[in-house]
Design a protein around this motif. Structure first.
Motif, mmCIF file in Angstrom:
data_model
loop_
_atom_site.group_PDB
_atom_site.id
_atom_site.type_symbol
_atom_site.label_atom_id
_atom_site.label_comp_id
_atom_site.label_asym_id
_atom_site.label_seq_id
_atom_site.Cartn_x
_atom_site.Cartn_y
_atom_site.Cartn_z
ATOM 1 N N ASP A 53 0.860 -1.183 0.000
ATOM 2 C CA ASP A 53 0.000 0.000 0.000
ATOM 3 C C ASP A 53 0.894 1.229 0.000
ATOM 4 O OD1 ASP A 53 -2.334 1.450 -0.026
ATOM 5 O OD2 ASP A 53 -2.629 1.358 2.140
ATOM 6 N N GLU A 54 0.405 2.306 -0.576
ATOM 7 C CA GLU A 54 1.141 3.571 -0.683
ATOM 8 C C GLU A 54 2.445 3.384 -1.452
ATOM 9 O OE1 GLU A 54 -0.572 6.040 0.017
ATOM 10 O OE2 GLU A 54 -1.990 5.347 1.511
ATOM 11 N N GLY A 55 2.367 2.663 -2.565
ATOM 12 C CA GLY A 55 3.537 2.374 -3.382
ATOM 13 C C GLY A 55 4.277 3.615 -3.861
ATOM 14 N N GLN A 56 3.592 4.741 -3.945
ATOM 15 C CA GLN A 56 4.244 5.971 -4.400
ATOM 16 C C GLN A 56 5.311 6.453 -3.417
ATOM 17 O OE1 GLN A 56 1.013 5.973 -3.378
ATOM 18 N NE2 GLN A 56 0.979 7.387 -1.651
ATOM 19 N N ASP A 57 5.325 5.909 -2.207
ATOM 20 C CA ASP A 57 6.312 6.321 -1.205
ATOM 21 C C ASP A 57 7.619 5.533 -1.297
ATOM 22 O OD1 ASP A 57 4.480 8.135 -0.255
ATOM 23 O OD2 ASP A 57 3.772 6.861 1.365
ATOM 24 N N PHE A 58 7.735 4.647 -2.291
ATOM 25 C CA PHE A 58 8.925 3.808 -2.437
ATOM 26 C C PHE A 58 9.770 4.276 -3.610
ATOM 27 C CE2 PHE A 58 5.843 1.240 -0.230
ATOM 28 C CZ PHE A 58 6.595 0.595 0.730
ATOM 29 N N TYR A 61 14.789 1.124 -5.545
ATOM 30 C CA TYR A 61 15.543 0.097 -4.827
ATOM 31 C C TYR A 61 14.737 -0.480 -3.664
ATOM 32 C CZ TYR A 61 18.959 2.222 -7.793
ATOM 33 O OH TYR A 61 19.594 2.707 -8.892
ATOM 34 N N GLN A 62 13.944 0.339 -3.014
ATOM 35 C CA GLN A 62 13.042 -0.176 -1.979
ATOM 36 C C GLN A 62 12.030 -1.132 -2.612
ATOM 37 O OE1 GLN A 62 11.760 3.703 -0.691
ATOM 38 N NE2 GLN A 62 12.843 3.519 1.260
ATOM 39 N N ALA A 63 11.522 -0.759 -3.779
ATOM 40 C CA ALA A 63 10.580 -1.631 -4.493
ATOM 41 C C ALA A 63 11.236 -2.957 -4.857
ATOM 42 C CB ALA A 63 10.064 -0.919 -5.742
ATOM 43 N N ASP A 73 7.579 -16.443 -9.594
ATOM 44 C CA ASP A 73 6.918 -15.582 -10.578
ATOM 45 C C ASP A 73 5.403 -15.728 -10.529
ATOM 46 O OD1 ASP A 73 9.328 -14.600 -11.462
ATOM 47 O OD2 ASP A 73 9.478 -15.996 -13.155
ATOM 48 N N ASP A 74 4.920 -16.832 -9.974
ATOM 49 C CA ASP A 74 3.482 -17.062 -9.873
ATOM 50 C C ASP A 74 2.883 -16.486 -8.591
ATOM 51 O OD1 ASP A 74 3.501 -18.439 -12.286
ATOM 52 O OD2 ASP A 74 3.928 -20.356 -11.305
ATOM 53 N N SER A 75 3.700 -15.914 -7.735
ATOM 54 C CA SER A 75 3.195 -15.343 -6.483
ATOM 55 C C SER A 75 2.246 -14.189 -6.772
ATOM 56 C CB SER A 75 4.355 -14.833 -5.623
ATOM 57 O OG SER A 75 5.199 -15.889 -5.241
ATOM 58 N N GLU A 76 1.275 -14.036 -5.892
ATOM 59 C CA GLU A 76 0.309 -12.944 -6.006
ATOM 60 C C GLU A 76 0.985 -11.653 -5.537
ATOM 61 O OE1 GLU A 76 -3.591 -11.807 -7.035
ATOM 62 O OE2 GLU A 76 -2.711 -13.796 -7.128
ATOM 63 N N PHE A 77 0.915 -10.604 -6.352
ATOM 64 C CA PHE A 77 1.596 -9.348 -6.023
ATOM 65 C C PHE A 77 0.708 -8.181 -6.420
ATOM 66 C CE2 PHE A 77 5.554 -6.564 -6.807
ATOM 67 C CZ PHE A 77 5.639 -6.219 -5.472
ATOM 68 N N ARG A 78 0.348 -7.362 -5.455
ATOM 69 C CA ARG A 78 -0.509 -6.202 -5.701
ATOM 70 C C ARG A 78 0.182 -4.963 -5.144
ATOM 71 N NH1 ARG A 78 -2.570 -9.053 -8.866
ATOM 72 N NH2 ARG A 78 -4.497 -10.183 -8.653
ATOM 73 N N VAL A 79 0.203 -3.911 -5.928
ATOM 74 C CA VAL A 79 0.786 -2.643 -5.498
ATOM 75 C C VAL A 79 -0.270 -1.556 -5.673
ATOM 76 C CG1 VAL A 79 2.618 -0.941 -5.869
ATOM 77 C CG2 VAL A 79 3.100 -3.379 -6.206
ATOM 78 N N GLY A 95 10.970 -1.067 -10.304
ATOM 79 C CA GLY A 95 11.402 -1.848 -9.148
ATOM 80 C C GLY A 95 10.412 -2.898 -8.692
ATOM 81 N N PHE A 96 9.123 -2.632 -8.849
ATOM 82 C CA PHE A 96 8.114 -3.617 -8.477
ATOM 83 C C PHE A 96 7.902 -4.642 -9.587
ATOM 84 C CE2 PHE A 96 6.368 -0.213 -5.557
ATOM 85 C CZ PHE A 96 6.651 -0.881 -4.391
ATOM 86 N N ASP A 97 8.458 -4.390 -10.762
ATOM 87 C CA ASP A 97 8.323 -5.289 -11.908
ATOM 88 C C ASP A 97 6.853 -5.584 -12.207
ATOM 89 O OD1 ASP A 97 9.248 -6.811 -14.035
ATOM 90 O OD2 ASP A 97 9.373 -8.642 -12.849
ATOM 91 N N ILE A 98 6.077 -4.513 -12.282
ATOM 92 C CA ILE A 98 4.644 -4.636 -12.569
ATOM 93 C C ILE A 98 4.467 -4.901 -14.057
ATOM 94 C CG2 ILE A 98 2.430 -3.438 -12.553
ATOM 95 C CD1 ILE A 98 3.563 -1.777 -10.191
ATOM 96 N N LYS A 99 3.757 -5.987 -14.375
ATOM 97 C CA LYS A 99 3.636 -6.403 -15.767
ATOM 98 C C LYS A 99 2.390 -5.846 -16.454
ATOM 99 C CE LYS A 99 6.199 -10.672 -14.881
ATOM 100 N NZ LYS A 99 6.862 -10.117 -13.720
ATOM 101 N N ASN A 100 1.354 -5.544 -15.700
ATOM 102 C CA ASN A 100 0.093 -5.085 -16.283
ATOM 103 C C ASN A 100 -0.074 -3.579 -16.108
ATOM 104 O OD1 ASN A 100 -0.635 -7.769 -16.850
ATOM 105 N ND2 ASN A 100 -1.398 -8.023 -14.771
#
Length: 190
Positions: A53-58, A61-63, A73-79, A95-100
């Motif tokens: 939560d509050e991903g804009q604060d990262f 490198y923190q991400a 790679d199949d883990s659930e990841f929400r930002v 840094g979060f490697d968001i694909k969508n």
């Protein structure tokens, strides 16, 4: 509060970024590049699911540090993040490697229109959102010269809330910047 809600889930944990670093056995430091480098030499707990939560604060490198905690790679990841609230001017880049592509909410229902209008005027952010129609009180902005002066003013506000407006102490939360909070650890304001 989140931890209390999930007590029946033994593998669930809720951590701030600073607490995650400590949980991993490292000392927190502001230089996130050198902090990321320390992860090359330690074993860390991996998770099937991570919600940020509050991903804009990262920063980037923190991400990346958070992303290292994914089981696979199949883990659930929400930002969840809101660029209009990026008051620290950070950028998590890839840094979060968001694909969508992100889902974007355009209607701000959390704040009254007075708070929204004040915030957009002060920060120049969020001007493309639809504001809440509830007007609400005007925010106040005050500059204090030191933590002692701030603590005194907080005590006055808290006493007004409790004594004049009959607000229970358990319903009052004071949110301050991390650096300011360091001045209040172990001290009683009210």
């Amino acid at each position: 509060m989140i931890k209390r809600e999930f007590l029946s889930y033994p593998k669930f944990t809720a951590l701030s970024f600073d607490d995650l670093i400590l949980f991993d056995g490292l000392e927190y430091e502001r230089n996130s590049v050198s902090l990321l480098e320390k992860y090359d030499s330690i074993d860390i707990l991996k998770y099937d699911s991570i919600i940020v939560d509050e991903g804009q604060d990262f920063d980037q490198y923190q991400a990346m540090i958070i992303s290292l905690h994914l089981q696979s790679d199949d883990s659930e990841f929400r930002v969840f993040y809101d660029e209009t609230q990026n008051i620290f001017d950070k950028d998590f880049k890839d840094g979060f490697d968001i694909k969508n592509e992100p889902f974007v909410l355009k209607e701000n229902l959390r704040n009254t229109s007075s708070i929204y209008n004040w915030a957009t005027k002060e920060t120049k952010l969020g001007t493309d959102e639809i504001t809440n129609q509830i007007i609400g009180p005007l925010p106040e902005s005050t500059i204090y010269s030191d933590a002692y002066e701030l603590a005194n003013q907080l005590e006055i506000y808290i006493q007004q809330l409790v004594n004049e407006e009959k607000v229970s102490l358990k319903n009052i939360v004071v949110l301050v910047d991390h650096d300011i909070a360091l001045n209040f650890y172990g001290k009683q304001i009210y």
